[in-house]
Design a protein around this motif. Structure first.
Motif, PDB file in Angstrom:
ATOM      1  N   SER A  75      85.624 -53.307 -12.184  1.00 34.82           N
ATOM      2  CA  SER A  75      86.939 -53.229 -11.542  1.00 34.82           C
ATOM      3  C   SER A  75      87.875 -52.321 -12.339  1.00 34.82           C
ATOM      4  O   SER A  75      88.592 -51.482 -11.767  1.00 34.82           O
ATOM      5  CB  SER A  75      87.554 -54.629 -11.420  1.00 34.82           C
ATOM      6  N   LEU A  76      87.872 -52.474 -13.657  1.00 35.33           N
ATOM      7  CA  LEU A  76      88.694 -51.610 -14.501  1.00 35.33           C
ATOM      8  C   LEU A  76      88.243 -50.157 -14.393  1.00 35.33           C
ATOM      9  O   LEU A  76      89.067 -49.238 -14.388  1.00 35.33           O
ATOM     10  CB  LEU A  76      88.630 -52.085 -15.954  1.00 35.33           C
ATOM     11  N   ALA A  77      86.922 -49.938 -14.288  1.00 37.53           N
ATOM     12  CA  ALA A  77      86.407 -48.575 -14.132  1.00 37.53           C
ATOM     13  C   ALA A  77      86.890 -47.956 -12.827  1.00 37.53           C
ATOM     14  O   ALA A  77      87.203 -46.760 -12.771  1.00 37.53           O
ATOM     15  CB  ALA A  77      84.880 -48.590 -14.181  1.00 37.53           C
ATOM     16  N   THR A  78      86.960 -48.760 -11.762  1.00 36.48           N
ATOM     17  CA  THR A  78      87.465 -48.244 -10.488  1.00 36.48           C
ATOM     18  C   THR A  78      88.919 -47.815 -10.607  1.00 36.48           C
ATOM     19  O   THR A  78      89.314 -46.745 -10.123  1.00 36.48           O
ATOM     20  CB  THR A  78      87.326 -49.317  -9.391  1.00 36.48           C
ATOM     21  N   VAL A  79      89.732 -48.639 -11.253  1.00 36.37           N
ATOM     22  CA  VAL A  79      91.141 -48.295 -11.451  1.00 36.37           C
ATOM     23  C   VAL A  79      91.258 -47.037 -12.311  1.00 36.37           C
ATOM     24  O   VAL A  79      92.063 -46.136 -12.012  1.00 36.37           O
ATOM     25  CB  VAL A  79      91.888 -49.474 -12.100  1.00 36.37           C
ATOM     26  N   THR A  80      90.481 -46.971 -13.374  1.00 33.62           N
ATOM     27  CA  THR A  80      90.518 -45.804 -14.260  1.00 33.62           C
ATOM     28  C   THR A  80      90.079 -44.544 -13.530  1.00 33.62           C
ATOM     29  O   THR A  80      90.575 -43.444 -13.807  1.00 33.62           O
ATOM     30  CB  THR A  80      89.616 -46.049 -15.482  1.00 33.62           C
ATOM     31  N   MET A  81      89.165 -44.695 -12.586  1.00 33.46           N
ATOM     32  CA  MET A  81      88.681 -43.552 -11.821  1.00 33.46           C
ATOM     33  C   MET A  81      89.757 -43.019 -10.876  1.00 33.46           C
ATOM     34  O   MET A  81      89.863 -41.819 -10.631  1.00 33.46           O
ATOM     35  CB  MET A  81      87.440 -43.953 -11.023  1.00 33.46           C
ATOM     36  N   ILE A  82      90.604 -43.896 -10.361  1.00 33.03           N
ATOM     37  CA  ILE A  82      91.665 -43.492  -9.437  1.00 33.03           C
ATOM     38  C   ILE A  82      92.904 -43.009 -10.185  1.00 33.03           C
ATOM     39  O   ILE A  82      93.682 -42.190  -9.676  1.00 33.03           O
ATOM     40  CB  ILE A  82      92.014 -44.665  -8.497  1.00 33.03           C
ATOM     41  N   ALA A  83      93.099 -43.469 -11.420  1.00 31.05           N
ATOM     42  CA  ALA A  83      94.325 -43.169 -12.175  1.00 31.05           C
ATOM     43  C   ALA A  83      94.657 -41.684 -12.278  1.00 31.05           C
ATOM     44  O   ALA A  83      95.840 -41.317 -12.191  1.00 31.05           O
ATOM     45  CB  ALA A  83      94.234 -43.790 -13.574  1.00 31.05           C
ATOM     46  N   PRO A 268      86.514 -38.704 -14.014  1.00 28.92           N
ATOM     47  CA  PRO A 268      86.222 -40.141 -14.044  1.00 28.92           C
ATOM     48  C   PRO A 268      85.115 -40.554 -13.077  1.00 28.92           C
ATOM     49  O   PRO A 268      84.367 -41.488 -13.355  1.00 28.92           O
ATOM     50  CB  PRO A 268      87.566 -40.785 -13.657  1.00 28.92           C
ATOM     51  N   VAL A 269      85.022 -39.858 -11.937  1.00 35.94           N
ATOM     52  CA  VAL A 269      83.915 -40.148 -11.013  1.00 35.94           C
ATOM     53  C   VAL A 269      82.596 -39.808 -11.697  1.00 35.94           C
ATOM     54  O   VAL A 269      81.638 -40.589 -11.679  1.00 35.94           O
ATOM     55  CB  VAL A 269      84.075 -39.345  -9.707  1.00 35.94           C
ATOM     56  N   PHE A 270      82.551 -38.627 -12.308  1.00 34.01           N
ATOM     57  CA  PHE A 270      81.360 -38.197 -13.027  1.00 34.01           C
ATOM     58  C   PHE A 270      80.972 -39.189 -14.126  1.00 34.01           C
ATOM     59  O   PHE A 270      79.785 -39.509 -14.305  1.00 34.01           O
ATOM     60  CB  PHE A 270      81.630 -36.815 -13.627  1.00 34.01           C
ATOM     61  N   TYR A 271      81.976 -39.720 -14.835  1.00 34.59           N
ATOM     62  CA  TYR A 271      81.692 -40.545 -16.010  1.00 34.59           C
ATOM     63  C   TYR A 271      81.545 -42.027 -15.683  1.00 34.59           C
ATOM     64  O   TYR A 271      80.743 -42.721 -16.306  1.00 34.59           O
ATOM     65  CB  TYR A 271      82.823 -40.348 -17.033  1.00 34.59           C
ATOM     66  N   GLN A 272      82.288 -42.533 -14.708  1.00 35.02           N
ATOM     67  CA  GLN A 272      82.333 -43.970 -14.443  1.00 35.02           C
ATOM     68  C   GLN A 272      81.474 -44.408 -13.255  1.00 35.02           C
ATOM     69  O   GLN A 272      81.278 -45.602 -13.061  1.00 35.02           O
ATOM     70  CB  GLN A 272      83.783 -44.405 -14.164  1.00 35.02           C
ATOM     71  N   ALA A 428      70.442 -45.411 -14.370  1.00 30.78           N
ATOM     72  CA  ALA A 428      71.809 -44.904 -14.531  1.00 30.78           C
ATOM     73  C   ALA A 428      71.928 -44.037 -15.781  1.00 30.78           C
ATOM     74  O   ALA A 428      72.625 -43.011 -15.770  1.00 30.78           O
ATOM     75  CB  ALA A 428      72.782 -46.076 -14.602  1.00 30.78           C
ATOM     76  N   ALA A 429      71.248 -44.425 -16.856  1.00 31.41           N
ATOM     77  CA  ALA A 429      71.304 -43.648 -18.098  1.00 31.41           C
ATOM     78  C   ALA A 429      70.669 -42.270 -17.914  1.00 31.41           C
ATOM     79  O   ALA A 429      71.240 -41.249 -18.331  1.00 31.41           O
ATOM     80  CB  ALA A 429      70.606 -44.412 -19.220  1.00 31.41           C
ATOM     81  N   TRP A 430      69.499 -42.218 -17.278  1.00 31.31           N
ATOM     82  CA  TRP A 430      68.854 -40.915 -17.060  1.00 31.31           C
ATOM     83  C   TRP A 430      69.654 -40.061 -16.097  1.00 31.31           C
ATOM     84  O   TRP A 430      69.732 -38.839 -16.243  1.00 31.31           O
ATOM     85  CB  TRP A 430      67.426 -41.113 -16.562  1.00 31.31           C
ATOM     86  N   ALA A 431      70.277 -40.680 -15.108  1.00 26.52           N
ATOM     87  CA  ALA A 431      71.145 -39.927 -14.196  1.00 26.52           C
ATOM     88  C   ALA A 431      72.314 -39.305 -14.957  1.00 26.52           C
ATOM     89  O   ALA A 431      72.727 -38.172 -14.668  1.00 26.52           O
ATOM     90  CB  ALA A 431      71.651 -40.841 -13.088  1.00 26.52           C
ATOM     91  N   THR A 432      72.837 -40.034 -15.941  1.00 25.21           N
ATOM     92  CA  THR A 432      73.939 -39.516 -16.742  1.00 25.21           C
ATOM     93  C   THR A 432      73.490 -38.329 -17.587  1.00 25.21           C
ATOM     94  O   THR A 432      74.219 -37.336 -17.720  1.00 25.21           O
ATOM     95  CB  THR A 432      74.501 -40.626 -17.647  1.00 25.21           C
ATOM     96  N   VAL A 433      72.296 -38.406 -18.166  1.00 24.52           N
ATOM     97  CA  VAL A 433      71.769 -37.287 -18.952  1.00 24.52           C
ATOM     98  C   VAL A 433      71.635 -36.035 -18.082  1.00 24.52           C
ATOM     99  O   VAL A 433      72.025 -34.927 -18.478  1.00 24.52           O
ATOM    100  CB  VAL A 433      70.407 -37.656 -19.580  1.00 24.52           C
ATOM    101  N   ILE A 434      71.091 -36.221 -16.883  1.00 25.07           N
ATOM    102  CA  ILE A 434      70.934 -35.085 -15.968  1.00 25.07           C
ATOM    103  C   ILE A 434      72.303 -34.509 -15.595  1.00 25.07           C
ATOM    104  O   ILE A 434      72.491 -33.290 -15.552  1.00 25.07           O
ATOM    105  CB  ILE A 434      70.165 -35.533 -14.708  1.00 25.07           C
ATOM    106  N   GLY A 435      73.270 -35.383 -15.345  1.00 27.89           N
ATOM    107  CA  GLY A 435      74.612 -34.914 -15.016  1.00 27.89           C
ATOM    108  C   GLY A 435      75.259 -34.153 -16.154  1.00 27.89           C
ATOM    109  O   GLY A 435      75.911 -33.117 -15.944  1.00 27.89           O
ATOM    110  N   GLU A 436      75.100 -34.646 -17.392  1.00 28.05           N
ATOM    111  CA  GLU A 436      75.673 -33.949 -18.549  1.00 28.05           C
ATOM    112  C   GLU A 436      75.020 -32.580 -18.735  1.00 28.05           C
ATOM    113  O   GLU A 436      75.705 -31.595 -19.068  1.00 28.05           O
ATOM    114  CB  GLU A 436      75.491 -34.798 -19.815  1.00 28.05           C
ATOM    115  N   ALA A 437      73.712 -32.493 -18.529  1.00 25.58           N
ATOM    116  CA  ALA A 437      73.027 -31.204 -18.649  1.00 25.58           C
ATOM    117  C   ALA A 437      73.522 -30.238 -17.578  1.00 25.58           C
ATOM    118  O   ALA A 437      73.730 -29.040 -17.848  1.00 25.58           O
ATOM    119  CB  ALA A 437      71.519 -31.408 -18.537  1.00 25.58           C
ATOM    120  N   ALA A 438      73.724 -30.739 -16.361  1.00 22.50           N
ATOM    121  CA  ALA A 438      74.251 -29.889 -15.290  1.00 22.50           C
ATOM    122  C   ALA A 438      75.657 -29.401 -15.620  1.00 22.50           C
ATOM    123  O   ALA A 438      76.007 -28.238 -15.351  1.00 22.50           O
ATOM    124  CB  ALA A 438      74.249 -30.661 -13.965  1.00 22.50           C
TER     125      ALA A 438
END
Length: 461
Positions: A75-83, A268-272, A428-438
């Motif tokens: 829930s906090l991540a959702t708020v942080t993503m919209i902030a 924040p969408v990318f990270y959260q 989710a962790a491997w998806a994050t690695v792929i996103g960071e490389a992109a």
């Protein structure tokens, strides 16, 4: 003999004098001593803030358990993503425009005030709309609505930090940016005395913190919006500032700030997004375990953020306009330094995680070590992409950085949707690695285009 002793003492005294600040200045480039002192201050404050965030996350995770903590954290991540929709890149735009125009940038203040009010209203309406229409009608809806003042507090701290950065009052900026982490840690410690801690109670405490912090920033933010600031790097304030053109409107501000806003909204969408998708695709407990891993990564990522966002950013905007050789020299040195530091920290994280995680968070979070060993691959990638991306924060080339974050966000969301149903947190962790490389590849492409356009412009002159 006596003369020899006296000579030795004189030489020793000269060596001690050289070790004093005044003596060291002879051996350092001009301004290097102040830069080192400022970076030390900001690094220390960032480290302290990271420790506070980490301790808060640890205490809440241990007390609440994976399911309750996952519900609260998502829930906090959702708020942080919209902030970031509140203000929508105005902070970065203000650094750019003051770096280029100096005191004349005050002409943008009326439009900035209207733009801030408009975007903040839209952010709060978006959050309320999702809470009432899209979120499950359980504690998730309650937490989203109660945590909505967090949007205001993030915006206000961002605005006051912006003012203090332009004034190069880095000590005060560091204190303000520690206000929310310090308050949350104090609440987390106090909550140790509360039996059967619920996510609702924690959300109410975070709401109270947000209201108090936002209220405390009002005098400084009002002064900034009225043009009362001690701008550094552009000489003393003119007795009378004459603007050749009429004050720009919200439309003109939007045309220059949109790229900063889109990037601020997409990051924040990318990270959260992994935490949020884990909640909806796998469950609150999975989201809770991944949130613990993400808390560790957030603390690590504060290192390049401190160097580039808190210290160098305003200077890079100024150098990009007034000292191009220095701008590119700092860029090259930053790339090499950040890559080396990222490799060292990533290796240390991968080695230490299996021993440290159970000790700090408890046996119920042992599987977080496996997540962190995958996410350790992200550390050198993120450090290098942050350094490279500094070249795309200036002039009109921010759009290349927007393209990079947009493509990497699509990759991250798509890979999360594909991998989470099969692999849960590991997916989710491997998806994050792929996103960071992109993101790194997109940033490198953007810098290459930037340099090509710059050379073509220089040749045309």
């Amino acid at each position: 003999m006596r003369n020899g002793v006296r000579k030795d003492m004189e030489n020793a005294g000269a060596g001690i004098a050289a070790m004093r600040p005044g003596g060291l200045r002879r051996w350092l480039p001009a301004g290097a001593g102040r830069a080192i002192a400022t970076l030390t201050l900001l690094s220390g404050a960032t480290a302290l803030g990271a420790v506070m965030v980490f301790l808060t996350q640890t205490l809440l995770a241990r007390i609440m358990g994976p399911a309750q903590y996952g519900l609260f954290a998502s829930s906090l991540a959702t708020v942080t993503m919209i902030a970031p929709l509140a203000g929508f890149g105005l902070t970065q735009f203000r650094l750019k425009i003051y770096g280029a125009e100096g005191w004349h940038a005050n002409r943008w203040l009326p439009a900035s005030l209207r733009f801030t009010a408009l975007t903040t209203s839209l952010a709060l309406l978006s959050l309320a709309g999702w809470a009432l229409l899209g979120a499950p009608p359980d504690d998730t809806r309650f937490m989203l609505l109660v945590l909505s003042p967090v949007v205001i507090s993030i915006l206000m701290v961002d605005l006051i930090s912006n003012k203090l950065r332009l004034e190069e009052r880095y000590g005060e900026m560091a204190l303000w940016q520690m206000a929310i982490p310090a308050s949350r840690l104090a609440v987390a410690v106090a909550l140790l005395l509360v039996p059967h801690l619920s996510g609702r109670f924690v959300a109410l405490c975070y709401c109270a913190i947000a209201v108090l912090v936002a209220s405390a920033t009002v005098p400084q933010v009002r002064a900034m919006m009225q043009g009362r600031l001690d701008l550094k790097g552009h000489g003393p304030r003119p007795a009378r500032i004459v603007h050749a053109d009429p004050p720009p409107g919200v439309g003109a501000l939007w045309s220059q700030a949109w790229a900063f806003g889109v990037y601020a909204a997409l990051y924040p969408v990318f990270y959260q997004i992994s935490t949020i998708l884990l909640k909806y695709l796998a469950g609150d407990a999975h989201a809770g375990r991944y949130s613990v891993a993400l808390a560790v990564m957030t603390a690590i990522y504060l290192i390049p953020a401190t160097i580039y966002q808190k210290y160098l950013l305003g200077k890079l905007h100024r150098w990009a306009v007034h000292d191009r050789p220095k701008f590119w020299r700092v860029y090259r040195q930053g790339n090499a330094g950040m890559l080396g530091l990222g490799l060292a920290i990533g290796a240390a994280l991968a080695i230490a995680a299996p021993w440290v995680v159970p000790l700090v968070f408890g046996e119920q979070y042992r599987s977080v070590a496996d997540i962190l060993q995958v996410l350790a691959l992200c550390v050198p990638i993120r450090f290098l992409s942050t350094a490279m991306g500094a070249a795309l924060l200036t002039e009109n080339h921010m759009r290349f950085r927007v393209y990079a974050i947009a493509v990497s966000t699509v990759f991250t969301v798509g890979m999360n949707a594909a991998l989470i149903p099969r692999l849960a947190e590991s997916g989710a962790a491997w998806a994050t690695v792929i996103g960071e490389a992109a993101l790194l590849l997109g940033t490198a492409w953007g810098v290459r285009r930037f340099r090509r356009l710059e050379r073509a412009r220089d040749e045309a002159r």
